[in-house]
Scaffold this motif. Structure first.
Motif, PDB file in Angstrom:
ATOM      1  N   MET A 337      48.938  33.358  40.801  1.00 30.47           N
ATOM      2  CA  MET A 337      49.212  34.572  41.570  1.00 30.47           C
ATOM      3  C   MET A 337      49.411  35.741  40.605  1.00 30.47           C
ATOM      4  SD  MET A 337      48.948  33.535  44.643  1.00 30.47           S
ATOM      5  CE  MET A 337      49.451  35.056  45.462  1.00 30.47           C
ATOM      6  N   ILE A 338      48.752  36.849  40.911  1.00 28.91           N
ATOM      7  CA  ILE A 338      48.890  38.074  40.123  1.00 28.91           C
ATOM      8  C   ILE A 338      49.513  39.146  41.012  1.00 28.91           C
ATOM      9  CG2 ILE A 338      47.669  39.832  38.790  1.00 28.91           C
ATOM     10  CD1 ILE A 338      45.471  37.753  38.281  1.00 28.91           C
ATOM     11  N   GLN A 339      50.573  39.787  40.535  1.00 29.19           N
ATOM     12  CA  GLN A 339      51.302  40.771  41.325  1.00 29.19           C
ATOM     13  C   GLN A 339      51.250  42.144  40.661  1.00 29.19           C
ATOM     14  OE1 GLN A 339      55.226  38.804  41.555  1.00 29.19           O
ATOM     15  NE2 GLN A 339      54.811  38.410  43.707  1.00 29.19           N
ATOM     16  N   ALA A 355      37.124  36.224  27.988  1.00 30.67           N
ATOM     17  CA  ALA A 355      37.472  36.605  26.615  1.00 30.67           C
ATOM     18  C   ALA A 355      36.416  37.466  25.936  1.00 30.67           C
ATOM     19  CB  ALA A 355      37.729  35.348  25.784  1.00 30.67           C
ATOM     20  N   ILE A 356      35.182  37.471  26.455  1.00 31.44           N
ATOM     21  CA  ILE A 356      34.142  38.299  25.835  1.00 31.44           C
ATOM     22  C   ILE A 356      33.866  39.560  26.651  1.00 31.44           C
ATOM     23  CG2 ILE A 356      33.089  36.350  24.652  1.00 31.44           C
ATOM     24  CD1 ILE A 356      30.915  36.286  26.781  1.00 31.44           C
ATOM     25  N   GLY A 357      34.750  39.884  27.572  1.00 30.78           N
ATOM     26  CA  GLY A 357      34.669  41.145  28.294  1.00 30.78           C
ATOM     27  C   GLY A 357      33.828  41.150  29.543  1.00 30.78           C
ATOM     28  N   GLN A 358      33.402  39.978  30.008  1.00 29.76           N
ATOM     29  CA  GLN A 358      32.607  39.912  31.231  1.00 29.76           C
ATOM     30  C   GLN A 358      33.524  39.850  32.450  1.00 29.76           C
ATOM     31  OE1 GLN A 358      30.514  36.304  30.204  1.00 29.76           O
ATOM     32  NE2 GLN A 358      28.637  37.423  29.673  1.00 29.76           N
ATOM     33  N   LYS A 359      33.191  40.651  33.472  1.00 30.18           N
ATOM     34  CA  LYS A 359      33.965  40.605  34.704  1.00 30.18           C
ATOM     35  C   LYS A 359      33.655  39.293  35.435  1.00 30.18           C
ATOM     36  CE  LYS A 359      33.965  44.240  37.402  1.00 30.18           C
ATOM     37  NZ  LYS A 359      33.567  45.211  38.458  1.00 30.18           N
ATOM     38  N   VAL A 360      34.711  38.549  35.793  1.00 31.49           N
ATOM     39  CA  VAL A 360      34.503  37.277  36.484  1.00 31.49           C
ATOM     40  C   VAL A 360      35.037  37.302  37.913  1.00 31.49           C
ATOM     41  CG1 VAL A 360      34.507  35.945  34.337  1.00 31.49           C
ATOM     42  CG2 VAL A 360      36.662  36.292  35.579  1.00 31.49           C
ATOM     43  N   ALA A 361      35.897  38.272  38.254  1.00 32.73           N
ATOM     44  CA  ALA A 361      36.440  38.323  39.610  1.00 32.73           C
ATOM     45  C   ALA A 361      36.989  39.702  39.915  1.00 32.73           C
ATOM     46  CB  ALA A 361      37.536  37.281  39.796  1.00 32.73           C
ATOM     47  N   SER A 362      36.699  40.208  41.121  1.00 38.17           N
ATOM     48  CA  SER A 362      37.321  41.424  41.647  1.00 38.17           C
ATOM     49  C   SER A 362      38.306  40.992  42.727  1.00 38.17           C
ATOM     50  CB  SER A 362      36.271  42.369  42.235  1.00 38.17           C
ATOM     51  OG  SER A 362      35.438  42.879  41.234  1.00 38.17           O
ATOM     52  N   LEU A 363      39.589  41.210  42.478  1.00 38.71           N
ATOM     53  CA  LEU A 363      40.629  40.680  43.359  1.00 38.71           C
ATOM     54  C   LEU A 363      41.162  41.702  44.348  1.00 38.71           C
ATOM     55  CD1 LEU A 363      42.705  38.619  40.752  1.00 38.71           C
ATOM     56  CD2 LEU A 363      40.759  37.874  42.135  1.00 38.71           C
ATOM     57  N   TYR A 374      52.272  43.652  45.717  1.00 39.31           N
ATOM     58  CA  TYR A 374      51.030  42.998  46.133  1.00 39.31           C
ATOM     59  C   TYR A 374      50.869  41.702  45.338  1.00 39.31           C
ATOM     60  CZ  TYR A 374      49.632  47.140  48.733  1.00 39.31           C
ATOM     61  OH  TYR A 374      49.564  48.173  49.647  1.00 39.31           O
ATOM     62  N   SER A 375      50.610  40.607  46.031  1.00 41.32           N
ATOM     63  CA  SER A 375      50.383  39.306  45.409  1.00 41.32           C
ATOM     64  C   SER A 375      48.964  38.860  45.730  1.00 41.32           C
ATOM     65  CB  SER A 375      51.388  38.276  45.919  1.00 41.32           C
ATOM     66  OG  SER A 375      52.709  38.647  45.592  1.00 41.32           O
ATOM     67  N   VAL A 376      48.164  38.659  44.699  1.00 42.11           N
ATOM     68  CA  VAL A 376      46.756  38.318  44.860  1.00 42.11           C
ATOM     69  C   VAL A 376      46.484  37.005  44.115  1.00 42.11           C
ATOM     70  CG1 VAL A 376      44.383  39.111  44.632  1.00 42.11           C
ATOM     71  CG2 VAL A 376      46.226  40.783  44.911  1.00 42.11           C
ATOM     72  N   LYS A 377      45.792  36.116  44.775  1.00 45.42           N
ATOM     73  CA  LYS A 377      45.499  34.817  44.178  1.00 45.42           C
ATOM     74  C   LYS A 377      44.188  34.864  43.396  1.00 45.42           C
ATOM     75  CE  LYS A 377      44.999  29.919  45.434  1.00 45.42           C
ATOM     76  NZ  LYS A 377      45.007  28.958  46.571  1.00 45.42           N
ATOM     77  N   PHE A 378      44.229  34.327  42.180  1.00 50.68           N
ATOM     78  CA  PHE A 378      43.017  34.150  41.384  1.00 50.68           C
ATOM     79  C   PHE A 378      42.757  32.663  41.240  1.00 50.68           C
ATOM     80  CE2 PHE A 378      41.281  33.544  36.955  1.00 50.68           C
ATOM     81  CZ  PHE A 378      39.958  33.831  37.306  1.00 50.68           C
TER      82      PHE A 378
END
Length: 407
Positions: A337-339, A355-363, A374-378
């Protein structure tokens, strides 16, 4: 429970079906304190079986917990019947016996060990240990089957899996595992393992003093808390709660979690016995940090007590601030969880990069309301283990936190 000299703080002797839950046991260590200054914090002996030790905090002691009190072979038949379970306990700043077991069998899971100067578990005299999803942090010798050899007797057996060894922890000494010992007969109950990455956070937050909610003779709750909230009041955090009924209620101890422990910060007197609704409040005038969690310890007039649910409070931010909180749990597998919280209503985005700067998720990409957490699950199920970065942005400012996926 403080030190009792020269006897054990708690001794389970020739007992069956025992539950030791939510206690704090300690003495002290340091200058002038030797291995034999005090006896055990928690010792289990003389064939005691079906003993469960859960959610306890054992700390600052030399000889922590012993299972089976002698190597004498005359005790072997009795003590080989011992069946002990340890789960979700916190062992901190101890020396040895965490625990030490002779002859019997112990199942340990989801325990947290830290800053132990001698050894974690020692299995001896043919004892069997099954250890799962526990964390050993800064433990000199986490596990050993060979530490206490006895002529004419086999060493112990340790079957371990899913554990984390971190910090300055040394190498295990396991010469025999005995994993085939464990089956439906030797482990006759069902259980669910918490992910090992969450053990530190869960155990440190919950283990220690506390009891199960007490009820009256007819099953009624002594105090029925209908709501408990935390809100920002300037730079302070205001706690408010309501009760529907109260029976022999002495009052509420307000507790805040900081320095890795629950601490008392105030007390609010209760209404005694009442069938009408009551409103209570407490103002934390010294938060000292952006975010804290709180709980209430409701105390009856007879001394019994129980705990409320946990609430989180966030202090006010300046108009220029928004804050990205550290994810929980961390490390994690597979989700966390990211808040975040913003000072004023604004558009923000929350993104995860590898780690190499690539976007992997838009939350999150939306308008955030001021003061709301705000609590967002990754979910990292499809991603490889490694370091990732959560990034909160509003177009002119960004905040970055490291997050660790460990599979």
């Amino acid at each position: 429970m403080k030190y009792f000299y020269p006897n054990d703080a708690l001794s389970i002797d020739e007992c069956e079906n025992v539950w030791i839950d939510h206690n704090e046991l300690y003495s002290k260590i340091g200058a002038g304190i030797g291995v034999d200054t005090y006896d055990g914090l928690l010792d289990i002996k003389n064939g005691s079986r079906y003993v469960t030790v859960s959610w306890n905090y054992l700390h600052h002691h030399m000889k922590c917990s012993l299972i089976g009190h002698t190597d004498n072979t005359g005790q072997q038949t009795i003590d080989s019947q011992m069946r002990i379970t340890y789960h979700h306990n916190l062992f901190s700043n101890t020396d040895g016996r965490n625990p030490s077991i002779r002859y019997g069998a112990i199942h340990m899971f989801n325990n947290f060990f830290e800053d132990i100067t001698d050894y974690g578990i020692a299995a001896r005299d043919g004892a069997h240990a099954k250890i799962e999803n526990s964390v050993y942090h800064n433990v000199l010798l986490p596990m050993s089957t060979d530490k206490f050899p006895v002529s004419g007797l086999p060493n112990g057996y340790i079957c371990e899996s899913g554990n984390i060894f971190s910090g300055t922890s040394g190498a295990n000494v396991i010469s025999q595992t005995g994993c085939d010992f464990w089956d439906a007969a030797t482990l006759p109950y069902s259980y669910t393992l918490d992910p090992v990455e969450t053990v530190g956070s869960i155990v440190k937050l919950v283990a220690g003093i506390g009891i199960i909610t007490s009820v009256g003779e007819n099953g009624e709750l002594p105090v029925e808390i209908t709501s408990f909230t935390a809100s920002s009041n300037g730079k302070n955090i205001e706690l408010q709660w309501h009760t529907a009924t109260e029976t022999n209620n002495a009052g509420f101890e307000v507790q805040k979690y900081f320095n890795d422990r629950w601490e008392k910060i105030g007390f609010v007197e209760g209404a005694g016995t009442s069938n009408s609704e009551h409103h209570y409040s407490y103002n934390d005038t010294n938060p000292a940090s952006l975010s804290y969690v709180y709980r209430l310890k409701q105390i009856d007039r007879n001394g019994k007590f129980t705990y409320s649910s946990i609430v989180e409070g966030v202090t006010s931010l300046s108009d220029q601030d928004f804050v990205l909180l550290q994810n929980y749990p961390n490390p994690f597998n597979p989700s966390t969880m990211i808040q975040f919280v913003v000072a004023k209503k604004q558009s923000v985005t929350l993104t995860v990069y590898n780690a190499i700067g690539q976007k992997v998720a838009s939350l999150f990409s939306n308008v955030a309301e001021a003061g709301k957490i705000y609590s967002v699950k990754f979910n990292g199920q499809t991603f490889p283990s490694g370091m990732y970065f959560s990034v909160l942005e509003n177009g002119t400012k960004r905040s970055v936190k490291k997050i660790l996926l460990m599979k």
